[in-house]
Structures are given as C-alpha cells and as structure tokens.
Design a protein around this motif. Structure first.
Motif, PDB file in Angstrom:
ATOM      1  N   GLU A  78       0.884  -1.224   0.051  1.00 38.15           N
ATOM      2  CA  GLU A  78      -0.046  -0.076  -0.108  1.00 38.15           C
ATOM      3  C   GLU A  78       0.974   1.386  -0.092  1.00 38.15           C
ATOM      4  OE1 GLU A  78      -2.685   0.743   3.220  1.00 38.15           O
ATOM      5  OE2 GLU A  78      -3.588   2.307   2.336  1.00 38.15           O
ATOM      6  N   ASP A  95      -1.008  -4.805   3.137  1.00 41.32           N
ATOM      7  CA  ASP A  95      -1.409  -3.763   4.049  1.00 41.32           C
ATOM      8  C   ASP A  95      -0.640  -3.606   5.297  1.00 41.32           C
ATOM      9  OD1 ASP A  95      -4.369  -1.964   4.030  1.00 41.32           O
ATOM     10  OD2 ASP A  95      -2.355  -1.256   5.055  1.00 41.32           O
ATOM     11  N   ILE A  97      -0.329  -1.692   7.797  1.00 39.04           N
ATOM     12  CA  ILE A  97      -1.430  -1.174   8.702  1.00 39.04           C
ATOM     13  C   ILE A  97      -2.682  -1.112   8.058  1.00 39.04           C
ATOM     14  CG2 ILE A  97      -2.206   0.013  10.789  1.00 39.04           C
ATOM     15  CD1 ILE A  97       0.890   0.967  10.946  1.00 39.04           C
ATOM     16  N   ASP A  98      -3.595  -1.952   8.115  1.00 39.04           N
ATOM     17  CA  ASP A  98      -5.002  -1.626   7.658  1.00 39.04           C
ATOM     18  C   ASP A  98      -5.771  -1.096   9.047  1.00 39.04           C
ATOM     19  OD1 ASP A  98      -7.065  -1.851   5.433  1.00 39.04           O
ATOM     20  OD2 ASP A  98      -7.981  -3.257   6.798  1.00 39.04           O
ATOM     21  N   GLY A  99      -6.371   0.161   8.937  1.00 41.70           N
ATOM     22  CA  GLY A  99      -6.912   0.712   9.899  1.00 41.70           C
ATOM     23  C   GLY A  99      -5.937   1.710  10.576  1.00 41.70           C
ATOM     24  N   THR A 100      -5.295   2.489   9.684  1.00 42.15           N
ATOM     25  CA  THR A 100      -4.206   3.347  10.211  1.00 42.15           C
ATOM     26  C   THR A 100      -4.911   4.585  11.018  1.00 42.15           C
ATOM     27  OG1 THR A 100      -3.040   3.191   7.997  1.00 42.15           O
ATOM     28  CG2 THR A 100      -2.508   4.894   9.519  1.00 42.15           C
ATOM     29  N   GLY A 190     -17.463   0.502   5.687  1.00 44.14           N
ATOM     30  CA  GLY A 190     -16.276   1.440   5.860  1.00 44.14           C
ATOM     31  C   GLY A 190     -16.511   2.709   5.009  1.00 44.14           C
ATOM     32  N   PHE A 191     -15.794   3.643   4.952  1.00 40.03           N
ATOM     33  CA  PHE A 191     -16.087   4.914   4.415  1.00 40.03           C
ATOM     34  C   PHE A 191     -14.716   5.345   3.963  1.00 40.03           C
ATOM     35  CE2 PHE A 191     -20.374   4.437   5.388  1.00 40.03           C
ATOM     36  CZ  PHE A 191     -20.506   4.356   6.888  1.00 40.03           C
ATOM     37  N   GLY A 192     -14.521   6.102   2.938  1.00 46.03           N
ATOM     38  CA  GLY A 192     -13.397   6.812   2.014  1.00 46.03           C
ATOM     39  C   GLY A 192     -12.809   7.929   2.604  1.00 46.03           C
ATOM     40  N   ARG A 217     -19.212   0.111  11.814  1.00 39.74           N
ATOM     41  CA  ARG A 217     -18.004   0.567  10.956  1.00 39.74           C
ATOM     42  C   ARG A 217     -16.778   0.627  11.758  1.00 39.74           C
ATOM     43  NH1 ARG A 217     -14.006   2.428   8.253  1.00 39.74           N
ATOM     44  NH2 ARG A 217     -14.021   4.258   7.458  1.00 39.74           N
ATOM     45  N   GLY A 219     -13.310   0.481  11.104  1.00 36.89           N
ATOM     46  CA  GLY A 219     -12.277   0.968  10.469  1.00 36.89           C
ATOM     47  C   GLY A 219     -11.109   0.419   9.765  1.00 36.89           C
ATOM     48  N   ALA A 221     -10.791  -2.815   6.951  1.00 33.58           N
ATOM     49  CA  ALA A 221     -11.548  -3.959   5.925  1.00 33.58           C
ATOM     50  C   ALA A 221     -11.048  -5.416   6.295  1.00 33.58           C
ATOM     51  CB  ALA A 221     -11.557  -3.663   4.518  1.00 33.58           C
ATOM     52  N   TYR A 236     -20.622  -8.190   4.945  1.00 34.62           N
ATOM     53  CA  TYR A 236     -19.782  -7.089   4.920  1.00 34.62           C
ATOM     54  C   TYR A 236     -20.062  -6.559   3.478  1.00 34.62           C
ATOM     55  CZ  TYR A 236     -15.541  -4.571   3.887  1.00 34.62           C
ATOM     56  OH  TYR A 236     -14.544  -3.465   3.627  1.00 34.62           O
ATOM     57  N   GLU A 238     -18.405  -2.930   1.082  1.00 33.22           N
ATOM     58  CA  GLU A 238     -17.697  -1.843   1.084  1.00 33.22           C
ATOM     59  C   GLU A 238     -17.093  -1.184  -0.277  1.00 33.22           C
ATOM     60  OE1 GLU A 238     -14.682  -0.903   4.026  1.00 33.22           O
ATOM     61  OE2 GLU A 238     -14.295   1.057   3.233  1.00 33.22           O
ATOM     62  N   ILE A 241     -12.517   0.344  -1.300  1.00 26.94           N
ATOM     63  CA  ILE A 241     -11.223  -0.352  -0.786  1.00 26.94           C
ATOM     64  C   ILE A 241     -10.297  -0.560  -1.788  1.00 26.94           C
ATOM     65  CG2 ILE A 241     -12.263  -0.867   1.641  1.00 26.94           C
ATOM     66  CD1 ILE A 241     -12.799  -3.484   0.644  1.00 26.94           C
ATOM     67  N   ASP A 245      -6.167  -3.850   0.952  1.00 24.03           N
ATOM     68  CA  ASP A 245      -7.107  -3.843   2.244  1.00 24.03           C
ATOM     69  C   ASP A 245      -7.911  -5.254   2.301  1.00 24.03           C
ATOM     70  OD1 ASP A 245      -8.514  -0.683   1.226  1.00 24.03           O
ATOM     71  OD2 ASP A 245      -7.036  -1.178   2.868  1.00 24.03           O
TER      72      ASP A 245
HETATM   73  C1  LIP Z   1      -9.024   1.312   5.712  1.00 16.67           C
HETATM   74  C2  LIP Z   1      -9.954   0.377   5.265  1.00 16.67           C
HETATM   75  C3  LIP Z   1     -11.349   0.604   5.722  1.00 16.67           C
HETATM   76  C4  LIP Z   1     -11.833   1.833   5.127  1.00 16.67           C
HETATM   77  C5  LIP Z   1     -10.804   3.161   5.468  1.00 16.67           C
HETATM   78  C6  LIP Z   1      -9.576   2.740   5.134  1.00 16.67           C
HETATM   79  P1  LIP Z   1      -6.305   1.827   5.601  1.00 16.67           P
HETATM   80  O1  LIP Z   1      -7.879   1.119   5.015  1.00 16.67           O
HETATM   81  O2  LIP Z   1      -9.463  -0.812   5.725  1.00 16.67           O
HETATM   82  O3  LIP Z   1     -12.350  -0.382   5.610  1.00 16.67           O
HETATM   83  O4  LIP Z   1     -13.277   2.000   5.475  1.00 16.67           O
HETATM   84  O5  LIP Z   1     -11.576   4.201   4.949  1.00 16.67           O
HETATM   85  O6  LIP Z   1      -9.489   2.663   3.787  1.00 16.67           O
HETATM   86  O7  LIP Z   1      -6.373   3.275   4.901  1.00 16.67           O
HETATM   87  O8  LIP Z   1      -6.448   2.194   7.028  1.00 16.67           O
HETATM   88  O9  LIP Z   1      -5.318   1.104   5.245  1.00 16.67           O
END
Ligand code: LIP
Length: 295
Positions: A78, A95, A97-100, A190-192, A217, A219, A221, A236, A238, A241, A245
């Motif tokens: 990523e 990824d 850290i997914d959920g940074t 989740g949301f962008g 939600r 944070g 995926a 689930y 989304e 993503i 993710d």
């Molecule tokens: C996150 C995703 C999550 C999404 C966040 C974000 P990141 O990835 O895992 O589902 O809703 O907006 O994209 O950016 O923390 O690696």
C-alpha cells in the motif's frame, strides 16, 4: 510445478507460514513503535487519509522478510513498496497497517494484512483446491488469493488461511454465521477519505440501514472480513477499498464459508464494490446496494 501435488501442497503451507511470520513480526514492530511514542503522522489523498512512519517501516520489514526467502516473487505494498516479479507467478499484496486511523488513535482495530496471490492462466496454480475466488478491479489486474494472514497486534489475534484448508484465529477453526435474514443481520462497512466517495457511501447506507439489524464501522476492512469469518458480523460490504485492504481477508472469509461477490452477478469483487456473507446475505446485500456502485 502444480500446487496439487505433494510439493504443491507443501508450497501452499509454506506460503501461509511465510505470511504468518511476516504479519506477526510487523505487528510486533508497529506496536513497539506506538508504545515508544515513535510514530509520526503524515497524510496522503486528503487531510484525513493518514500514513505513518510505522506503516512504512512495517511494509519494508514485510518485503524484506518475504523476498529474503522468495526472491522470485513480486510484491505490491500500500505504501509504495514493491518488488518486480521474477517469474514465480506469486504476487504478495500487503497492507502494513489496515486501519491506520485506528492505529493512530489507539483504537484496537488495526491489522497487518499479508496475502499471496496468483493471476489467471498460470498452470502452476490452477489446480489449487476450492472454487476460484477471483477478485479484480476496473483498473487493476485480476488475481486470486491462495494463502494469507491478518494480525491484530492490539488484541494478539492471528487469522490465517490457505486455499482449501479452512481459516483459523489463534489456531481455532472459523465458521461464519448461517443466518439468512437481512432484517436481523449485523453488517460491517467502511467509508473513504474524500467527500465525493463519502456521498456515494452515505447513499448506499441510507438505502440499506432501514433493512438490517445494524451497521458496524470498525475502520479496517481486513478486520471486518475476519470478524465475518468468526461469526461476529453477518455480512460486509464496502465500495472503494483497495486490493491490499481485502486480499487476505477475502480468503479467510471464504475459507470460513463466505461468498465474496461484486456489484452484480457478472462483476468480480473489487474496489468498485466488495460484498461478503453467506449466500442469502450476500445476494440480499447485492440487491440493495449493487446498483449504486457505478464504475
Ligand atoms: C481502511 C480500510 C477501511 C476503510 C477505511 C480505510 P487503511 O484502510 O480498511 O475499511 O473504510 O477508509 O481505507 O487506509 O486504514 O489502510
């Protein structure tokens, strides 16, 4: 060499073990950086799309760990880390850290996600057990995850899977919920990071929310898909993503019984829209939100 023969099965096991080693080592690294107050935050696509030096350190550590033993593999990270394919047919999708955002806020829903993927047509991997679980995006290669690991260092939860061998959390086999009613389903999403994307996602949520038990939600995926695999979510979906993710999470969820689908019957799960759940829930979600996921 076919993955169906003994050596092939051994290869799948070794790919899963390497994903586990890389994900757990990187998880320990990022947690130590957080505990030592050594995390520095920057932004990417918007003021709320954060990246840290821990993301980049973890990605470098994962790539070094993998390419040290599998120098012919390609890597897609990523945070821009990559390694050109040497011809093995394996691409690692990472990824770090997914959920940074959760990581920065110390919310215990942030994971390291490591997936070994292959592309269609490579005979060396076409005999892998289990139905082809291809994923793709309008502007990205079609790939399939054959082994992967997701590690949440906050909770010390290690999720792992390889094609045809089931999924587990800390050694416990996982099986998702078989509830068929959308009206009582707990759904993750989740949301962008941009206003335009969020408007689309809000429209989907507005249409779906009256028809389900509730939304969660979290944070991440990757973590959403693991919670689906263990029965803590019933479904689930989304939109938006990226492959890193979801690449490991879709295999873990599928090996726990989930169907992974896209915006329509003939669309692959992708960044356009990814839906996961048992067959009834996945179809019901697609009927409600699929038409809102434009290309
Ligand atoms: C996150 C995703 C999550 C999404 C966040 C974000 P990141 O990835 O895992 O589902 O809703 O907006 O994209 O950016 O923390 O690696």
């Amino acid at each position: 060499m076919s993955a169906a023969d003994g050596d092939g099965a051994h290869t799948l096991e070794s790919l899963e073990a390497l994903a586990v080693d890389a994900a757990t080592e990187a998880g320990g690294l990022i947690l130590a950086m957080l505990e030592n107050a050594d995390v520095h935050v920057a932004t990417k696509s918007s003021s709320v799309d954060v990246v840290t030096n821990a993301d980049r350190a973890a990605e470098s550590a994962i790539i070094e760990r993998i390419t040290r033993v599998r120098s012919d593999d390609a890597v897609l990270g990523e945070e821009g880390g990559h390694s050109v394919s040497g011809g093995s047919g394996i691409t690692w999708v990472i990824d770090p850290i997914d959920g940074t955002t959760n990581f920065v806020y110390r919310i215990p829903a942030a994971c390291v996600s490591v997936a070994a993927t292959v592309e269609p047509g490579d005979e060396r991997w076409m005999h892998i057990p289990n139905s082809p679980l291809w994923h793709g995006a309008p502007d990205a290669p079609v790939r399939r995850t054959i082994a992967g690991a997701i590690f949440n260092p906050f909770t010390n939860e290690l999720y792992r899977a390889r094609a045809g061998a089931g999924a587990s959390r800390n050694g416990e086999q996982l099986r998702m919920n078989d509830s068929a009613e959308l009206a009582t389903a707990l759904i993750g999403t989740g949301f962008g990071y941009t206003a335009e994307r969020r408007r689309e996602q809000a429209e989907m949520l507005l249409k779906l929310l009256p028809s389900i038990r509730d939304i969660r939600r979290l944070g991440s995926a990757a973590y959403d898909l693991c919670l689906l695999a263990q029965g803590s979510l019933d479904g689930y979906y989304e939109r938006g993503i990226q492959e890193w993710d979801f690449a490991a999470g879709v295999l873990i969820a599928a090996e726990a019984g989930a169907r992974i689908i896209g915006a329509s019957q003939d669309a692959l799960p992708s960044s356009r829209l990814l839906i996961a759940g048992n067959s009834a829930i996945a179809d019901a979600l697609q009927s409600v939100v699929g038409s809102l996921a434009s290309d």
